[in-house]
Design a protein around this motif. Sequence first.
Motif, PDB file in Angstrom:
ATOM      1  N   LYS A  64       0.828  -1.204   0.000  1.00 11.69           N
ATOM      2  CA  LYS A  64       0.000   0.000   0.000  1.00 11.69           C
ATOM      3  C   LYS A  64       0.860   1.251   0.000  1.00 11.69           C
ATOM      4  O   LYS A  64       1.820   1.357   0.750  1.00 11.69           O
ATOM      5  CB  LYS A  64      -0.916   0.010   1.222  1.00 11.69           C
ATOM      6  CG  LYS A  64      -2.183  -0.791   1.068  1.00 11.69           C
ATOM      7  CD  LYS A  64      -3.047  -0.695   2.327  1.00 11.69           C
ATOM      8  CE  LYS A  64      -4.281  -1.563   2.203  1.00 11.69           C
ATOM      9  NZ  LYS A  64      -5.081  -1.562   3.457  1.00 11.69           N
ATOM     10  N   GLY A  65       0.483   2.195  -0.858  1.00 11.72           N
ATOM     11  CA  GLY A  65       1.221   3.439  -0.948  1.00 11.72           C
ATOM     12  C   GLY A  65       2.427   3.381  -1.863  1.00 11.72           C
ATOM     13  O   GLY A  65       3.015   4.418  -2.188  1.00 11.72           O
ATOM     14  N   ARG A  66       2.815   2.175  -2.278  1.00  7.76           N
ATOM     15  CA  ARG A  66       3.974   2.027  -3.166  1.00  7.76           C
ATOM     16  C   ARG A  66       3.587   1.468  -4.535  1.00  7.76           C
ATOM     17  O   ARG A  66       4.193   1.821  -5.539  1.00  7.76           O
ATOM     18  CB  ARG A  66       5.017   1.099  -2.529  1.00  7.76           C
ATOM     19  CG  ARG A  66       5.550   1.575  -1.198  1.00  7.76           C
ATOM     20  CD  ARG A  66       6.709   0.713  -0.722  1.00  7.76           C
ATOM     21  NE  ARG A  66       6.326  -0.681  -0.506  1.00  7.76           N
ATOM     22  CZ  ARG A  66       6.911  -1.721  -1.111  1.00  7.76           C
ATOM     23  NH1 ARG A  66       7.890  -1.508  -2.000  1.00  7.76           N
ATOM     24  NH2 ARG A  66       6.511  -2.945  -0.832  1.00  7.76           N
ATOM     25  N   PHE A  67       2.601   0.580  -4.555  1.00  9.19           N
ATOM     26  CA  PHE A  67       2.179  -0.053  -5.809  1.00  9.19           C
ATOM     27  C   PHE A  67       0.815   0.493  -6.219  1.00  9.19           C
ATOM     28  O   PHE A  67      -0.028   0.804  -5.372  1.00  9.19           O
ATOM     29  CB  PHE A  67       2.049  -1.566  -5.632  1.00  9.19           C
ATOM     30  CG  PHE A  67       3.352  -2.300  -5.443  1.00  9.19           C
ATOM     31  CD1 PHE A  67       4.549  -1.640  -5.214  1.00  9.19           C
ATOM     32  CD2 PHE A  67       3.378  -3.695  -5.485  1.00  9.19           C
ATOM     33  CE1 PHE A  67       5.741  -2.324  -5.040  1.00  9.19           C
ATOM     34  CE2 PHE A  67       4.568  -4.399  -5.313  1.00  9.19           C
ATOM     35  CZ  PHE A  67       5.745  -3.709  -5.085  1.00  9.19           C
ATOM     36  N   THR A  68       0.605   0.577  -7.529  1.00  7.02           N
ATOM     37  CA  THR A  68      -0.682   1.006  -8.064  1.00  7.02           C
ATOM     38  C   THR A  68      -1.111   0.062  -9.174  1.00  7.02           C
ATOM     39  O   THR A  68      -0.366  -0.165 -10.121  1.00  7.02           O
ATOM     40  CB  THR A  68      -0.601   2.438  -8.627  1.00  7.02           C
ATOM     41  OG1 THR A  68      -0.156   3.333  -7.612  1.00  7.02           O
ATOM     42  CG2 THR A  68      -1.968   2.894  -9.123  1.00  7.02           C
ATOM     43  N   ILE A  69      -2.313  -0.484  -9.022  1.00  7.34           N
ATOM     44  CA  ILE A  69      -2.860  -1.381 -10.029  1.00  7.34           C
ATOM     45  C   ILE A  69      -3.824  -0.589 -10.898  1.00  7.34           C
ATOM     46  O   ILE A  69      -4.546   0.294 -10.421  1.00  7.34           O
ATOM     47  CB  ILE A  69      -3.559  -2.595  -9.383  1.00  7.34           C
ATOM     48  CG1 ILE A  69      -3.922  -3.647 -10.419  1.00  7.34           C
ATOM     49  CG2 ILE A  69      -4.777  -2.167  -8.575  1.00  7.34           C
ATOM     50  CD1 ILE A  69      -4.419  -4.968  -9.820  1.00  7.34           C
ATOM     51  N   SER A  70      -3.824  -0.885 -12.194  1.00  5.27           N
ATOM     52  CA  SER A  70      -4.737  -0.222 -13.113  1.00  5.27           C
ATOM     53  C   SER A  70      -5.022  -1.165 -14.271  1.00  5.27           C
ATOM     54  O   SER A  70      -4.350  -2.185 -14.437  1.00  5.27           O
ATOM     55  CB  SER A  70      -4.147   1.098 -13.614  1.00  5.27           C
ATOM     56  OG  SER A  70      -2.948   0.876 -14.333  1.00  5.27           O
ATOM     57  N   ARG A  71      -6.009  -0.808 -15.062  1.00  2.00           N
ATOM     58  CA  ARG A  71      -6.313  -1.640 -16.221  1.00  2.00           C
ATOM     59  C   ARG A  71      -6.791  -0.756 -17.359  1.00  2.00           C
ATOM     60  O   ARG A  71      -7.289   0.353 -17.153  1.00  2.00           O
ATOM     61  CB  ARG A  71      -7.379  -2.686 -15.875  1.00  2.00           C
ATOM     62  CG  ARG A  71      -8.736  -2.096 -15.592  1.00  2.00           C
ATOM     63  CD  ARG A  71      -9.748  -3.181 -15.208  1.00  2.00           C
ATOM     64  NE  ARG A  71     -11.074  -2.606 -15.084  1.00  2.00           N
ATOM     65  CZ  ARG A  71     -11.951  -2.562 -16.076  1.00  2.00           C
ATOM     66  NH1 ARG A  71     -11.648  -3.078 -17.250  1.00  2.00           N
ATOM     67  NH2 ARG A  71     -13.136  -2.012 -15.905  1.00  2.00           N
ATOM     68  N   ASP A  72      -6.658  -1.270 -18.562  1.00  2.00           N
ATOM     69  CA  ASP A  72      -7.077  -0.558 -19.768  1.00  2.00           C
ATOM     70  C   ASP A  72      -7.528  -1.622 -20.756  1.00  2.00           C
ATOM     71  O   ASP A  72      -6.689  -2.257 -21.403  1.00  2.00           O
ATOM     72  CB  ASP A  72      -5.923   0.272 -20.325  1.00  2.00           C
ATOM     73  CG  ASP A  72      -6.313   1.025 -21.591  1.00  2.00           C
ATOM     74  OD1 ASP A  72      -5.410   1.565 -22.253  1.00  2.00           O
ATOM     75  OD2 ASP A  72      -7.514   1.072 -21.911  1.00  2.00           O
TER      76      ASP A  72
END
Length: 117
Positions: A64-72
């Motif tokens: 948390k606070g270091r990794f970011t998940i996203s999708r496209d």
Amino acid sequence: QVQLVESGGGLVQTGGSLRLSCAASGSIFSITAMGWYRQAPGKQREFVARITSGDSVKYADSVKGRFTISRDNAKMYLQMNSLKPEDTAVYYCNAISTAGLRSAVDWGQGTQVTVSS
């Protein structure tokens, strides 16, 4: 069935960043959630992050606070910042898909992330 291919792993120094990608193909219309897991040598596979088709996200406390998940569309990403040696692992993406009353979980082949101290 969904086929998944990860990419973007590599060797990085402590404090550095990497961006992992997971490309989905096949029955992508049936995907309800996608996620990242990792497995370090001698340890069990552990949850890292997940994102639903409605873009609801969840993270393990350790990232948390270091990794970011996203999708496209048919691709999912994991932006990893402030990497630590304990983040070293093989990272796997998975996809949960449903068709009627049946659901399935598919996995990619994994991509190695190594963080040097």
